[in-house]
Design a protein around this motif. Structure first.
Motif, mmCIF file in Angstrom:
data_model
loop_
_atom_site.group_PDB
_atom_site.id
_atom_site.type_symbol
_atom_site.label_atom_id
_atom_site.label_comp_id
_atom_site.label_asym_id
_atom_site.label_seq_id
_atom_site.Cartn_x
_atom_site.Cartn_y
_atom_site.Cartn_z
ATOM 1 N N GLU A 127 0.699 -1.093 0.111
ATOM 2 C CA GLU A 127 0.008 -0.094 -0.008
ATOM 3 C C GLU A 127 0.710 1.423 0.037
ATOM 4 N N GLY A 128 0.433 2.164 -0.751
ATOM 5 C CA GLY A 128 1.629 3.286 -1.135
ATOM 6 C C GLY A 128 2.752 3.311 -1.659
ATOM 7 N N ILE A 129 3.673 3.970 -1.743
ATOM 8 C CA ILE A 129 4.844 3.953 -2.477
ATOM 9 C C ILE A 129 5.947 3.314 -1.516
ATOM 10 N N LEU A 162 11.707 -2.460 1.620
ATOM 11 C CA LEU A 162 12.462 -3.341 0.690
ATOM 12 C C LEU A 162 13.156 -4.397 1.684
ATOM 13 N N LEU A 163 13.915 -3.564 2.763
ATOM 14 C CA LEU A 163 14.613 -4.412 4.050
ATOM 15 C C LEU A 163 13.659 -5.379 4.671
ATOM 16 N N ASN A 164 12.411 -4.738 4.940
ATOM 17 C CA ASN A 164 11.446 -5.536 5.736
ATOM 18 C C ASN A 164 11.049 -6.787 4.950
ATOM 19 N N LEU A 165 10.916 -6.763 3.607
ATOM 20 C CA LEU A 165 10.508 -7.791 2.545
ATOM 21 C C LEU A 165 11.531 -8.692 2.696
ATOM 22 N N LEU A 225 17.836 11.042 3.828
ATOM 23 C CA LEU A 225 17.763 11.241 2.487
ATOM 24 C C LEU A 225 17.207 10.232 1.725
ATOM 25 N N PHE A 226 17.364 8.816 1.995
ATOM 26 C CA PHE A 226 16.830 7.765 1.025
ATOM 27 C C PHE A 226 15.922 6.888 1.533
ATOM 28 N N ASN A 227 15.519 7.133 2.593
ATOM 29 C CA ASN A 227 14.519 6.287 3.261
ATOM 30 C C ASN A 227 13.114 6.881 3.542
#
Length: 203
Positions: free
Chosen positions: A2-4, A10-13, A57-59
């Motif tokens: 859900e959402g972007i 990705l880490l959790n996946l 910055l990236f998360n």
């Protein structure tokens, strides 16, 4: 999702080890084998997500959406106190996002959903990105070659050819000088005579 998704998602996946990923990792039904295969990727993502500076910055979600019917600029001036590696990572991310958005715009135009547009892209501070790590020349080279199929004009801005000659490997130096060699035109500001001589050996 859900959402972007952001990098933390990705880490959790990856940590959740779903069957689809385990099959791709060829873990043969052994979870320890999956963990060993994904260990380096997980470590790289942790470095980006958990670091206070990099995570900010990236998360996180982007706060602005690009409107490619208007001029767009990425202002990275607030990073003046950051180290060169972070600045280079941000610049590469901005360039990749910009070229990616152009690619999407062309795809939508091909489908008749948006008007066809032409773009001119300025890649400033080229030297900073190229000297950060070996192999980044290849990444920039890949970006710059996309203009042939997309009809994108571009300008790459650096201070001096010495920046290109200071790259760590002979292979990277040759590729970086190739950027100058392949340029349709070269614009020079006030430069010392030795710089003109150096450029004359390339152009």
């Amino acid at each position: 999702h859900e959402g972007i998704p952001v990098l933390g998602d990705l880490l959790n996946l990856i940590r959740s080890a779903p069957d689809e990923l385990r099959q791709m990792a060829l873990d043969r039904g052994e979870l320890d084998r999956y963990r060993a295969t994904t260990q380096d990727l997980e470590a790289a993502l942790i470095a980006l997500v958990d670091d206070d500076r990099l995570g900010a910055l990236f998360n996180t979600q982007t706060t602005e959406t690009m409107d490619l019917s208007r001029p767009v600029v990425f202002d990275v001036s607030s990073l003046n106190d950051e180290d060169d590696a972070i600045k280079a990572a941000v610049l590469m991310s901005c360039w990749s996002a910009g070229f990616g958005a152009i690619n999407v715009t062309h795809a939508l135009a091909d489908a008749g959903l948006e008007p066809q547009r032409r773009f001119f892209v300025v890649l400033d501070e080229l030297w900073r990105t190229l000297r950060t790590a070996p192999g980044l020349v290849d990444r920039v080279d890949a970006l710059t070659r996309l203009n042939r199929q997309w009809g994108v004009g571009q300008a790459m801005i650096s201070h001096t050819t010495d920046d290109l000659k200071a790259l760590p490997s002979a292979e990277d130096r040759a590729k970086a000088l190739g950027f100058v060699e392949r340029a349709g035109f070269v614009v020079l500001g006030g430069v010392p005579s030795r710089e003109v001589d150096a450029l004359s050996a390339v152009i």
